[in-house]
Design an enzyme around this catalytic site. Structure first.
Site, PDB file in Angstrom:
ATOM      1  N   ASP A  13       8.903  27.686   0.872  1.00 15.41           N
ATOM      2  CA  ASP A  13       9.461  27.573   2.230  1.00 15.41           C
ATOM      3  C   ASP A  13       9.863  26.143   2.566  1.00 15.41           C
ATOM      4  OD1 ASP A  13       9.206  30.250   2.953  1.00 15.41           O
ATOM      5  OD2 ASP A  13       7.153  29.993   3.674  1.00 15.41           O
ATOM      6  N   ARG A  93      -3.972  22.415  11.580  1.00 22.90           N
ATOM      7  CA  ARG A  93      -2.600  22.247  12.095  1.00 22.90           C
ATOM      8  C   ARG A  93      -2.424  21.053  13.022  1.00 22.90           C
ATOM      9  NH1 ARG A  93      -2.136  24.672   7.736  1.00 22.90           N
ATOM     10  NH2 ARG A  93      -0.756  26.445   7.575  1.00 22.90           N
ATOM     11  N   ASP A 122       0.831  29.314  13.458  1.00 18.20           N
ATOM     12  CA  ASP A 122       0.935  27.923  13.024  1.00 18.20           C
ATOM     13  C   ASP A 122       2.067  27.164  13.710  1.00 18.20           C
ATOM     14  OD1 ASP A 122      -1.275  28.024  11.352  1.00 18.20           O
ATOM     15  OD2 ASP A 122      -0.117  28.782   9.658  1.00 18.20           O
ATOM     16  N   SER A 171       0.728  34.822   0.664  1.00 18.18           N
ATOM     17  CA  SER A 171       0.904  33.577   1.408  1.00 18.18           C
ATOM     18  C   SER A 171      -0.491  32.982   1.583  1.00 18.18           C
ATOM     19  CB  SER A 171       1.542  33.860   2.766  1.00 18.18           C
ATOM     20  OG  SER A 171       1.392  32.737   3.588  1.00 18.18           O
TER      21      SER A 171
END
Ligand code: ARG
Length: 397
Positions: A13, A93, A122, A171
């Site tokens: 990604d 995060r 996220d 993922s």
């Protein structure tokens, strides 16, 4: 030309995002990889970034910051979402976003970018943090804006000479506090997760036939030693992940409510977190009063929600932490756990601030508890319920 700083993991990604930002956004791209204990080859990630034409790549070892300023507060708050998830991804995060903002300010970028999709938590966590720390920075989310799917990304990557294989079906996000696994067969909630998704924990069937004990020492509500050996936070978590993992402890499979309104099935392995939170709760029960404990449950739940929901910089969180920190002053001592084939049990504990008194609790005649005071206590304790019962007893409903 636009200057953009991208949070870069080295995955498909974010690698595709580099090209997208260069091509569609006419940007000079800077990348930042933040080490929160996810493991992997950071040199390879840096090489790939350069290969993709970034102006400069930054590597930041944030393991200590992560453990001391994100994981430790969560331990004090028994941080769990949905009573199960130790917030591992959620905690990382705001830290990643903070580092990206710092780089953006240093290189005078106009925007920051991330590789999150539009369906997850996220994006909310990263963008809320960026907006709190520097409202002037634009945020770009190529994967979300472009609505990219995997097949397209693989094609696009191939076209640009990035070597990604089709094999990756899950993922994965990981750091010292845990590992989350999503996608592929896990989307079928009626199926048990295949063993292959787990990397830090063995199947219970593969675990040793003999139980393993582990003793966690705490000071001010945070773990400071393992089996009597004083350790820094990073080492302690690494070691405990290994010990609990080899005993199959720390697997989680639950239904989770994302902030964006989607119910998902989430699979985690959080061996150290499972042990530490269980031990920490036990120690709190020993040293806090019933009033402190019941109120703290509410505070802990609210704190966990704010963190899950991406509101790291919500002022309420700091207010709650003032209470939590105060409550942790006497959370000191040790807790011993017995790990056996996926099972985790507290078996003993000790604290110099223990409110447990054997002299009071014992059933033997030597108890110092004055039993003659009990009838008077019960008389008053039950007064309001007895009154209500007497008044209401002749009505049918
Ligand atoms: N459901 C978890 C959370 O919201 C895990 C997120 C994992 N992130 C990822 N990019 N795979 O905290």
């Amino acid at each position: 030309m636009n200057r953009v700083v991208l949070a870069y993991s080295g995955g498909l990604d974010t690698s595709v995002s580099i090209i997208w930002l260069q091509e569609k956004y006419d940007a000079e791209v800077y990348t930042v990889t933040v080490d929160v204990g996810q493991g992997g080859d950071f040199k390879l990630i840096e090489d790939l970034a350069h290969k993709l034409g970034v102006v400069k790549h930054f590597f930041i070892d944030a393991k200590k910051d992560f453990v001391e300023n994100y994981v430790f507060p969560s331990i004090k708050a028994n941080g769990l979402y949905g009573d199960k998830y130790p917030l591992s991804s959620a905690l990382s995060r705001p830290l990643i976003a903070k580092n990206v903002v710092e780089v953006a300010e240093a290189v005078k970028a106009d925007a920051v970018a991330h590789g999150c999709t539009g369906k997850g938590n996220d994006q909310v966590r990263i963008e809320s943090t960026v907006k709190a720390l520097n409202p002037n920075l634009k945020v770009l989310a190529p994967v979300r804006e472009w609505g990219l799917d995997r097949e397209f990304e693989l094609e696009y990557a191939k076209k640009h000479g990035i070597p990604f294989t089709r094999e990756k079906i899950y993922s994965i996000d990981q750091n010292l506090w845990g590992r989350s696994i999503e996608c592929g067969p896990l989307e079928d909630i009626e199926l048990e997760p295949p063993s292959e998704v787990f990397k830090w924990t063995v199947d219970p069937e593969e675990a040793p036939d003999k139980a393993e004990y582990v003793t966690i020492g705490f000071e001010n509500g945070v773990p400071t030693s393992l089996n009597g050996e004083v350790l820094d936070g990073v080492s302690l978590l690494m070691r405990l992940n290994e010990i609990a993992g080899r005993n199959a402890v720390g697997r989680i499979d639950h239904i989770e409510d994302r902030i964006v309104g989607i119910k998902t099935r989430e699979v985690y392995e959080c061996p150290a977190a499972a042990c530490i939170i269980e031990a920490h709760k036990d120690l709190e029960k020993l040293v806090l009063t019933p009033s402190q404990l019941s109120f703290k449950e509410l505070v802990d739940r609210q704190w966990s929600f704010l963190v899950y929901a991406g509101l790291w910089y919500e002022p309420l969180k700091q207010d709650l932490e003032e209470f939590i920190d105060s409550s942790q002053r006497f959370v000191e001592g040790w807790v011993k756990l017995k790990l056996y084939k996926g099972g985790l049990r507290v078996v003993s504990r000790m604290s110099n601030y223990s409110l447990y008194s054997k002299d009071l609790a014992t059933y033997s005649v030597k108890s110092v508890f004055d039993q003659s005071a009990a009838p008077g206590f019960i008389e008053i304790w039950s007064l309001s319920l007895r009154t209500a019962h007497t008044v209401r007893k002749n009505r049918e409903r």
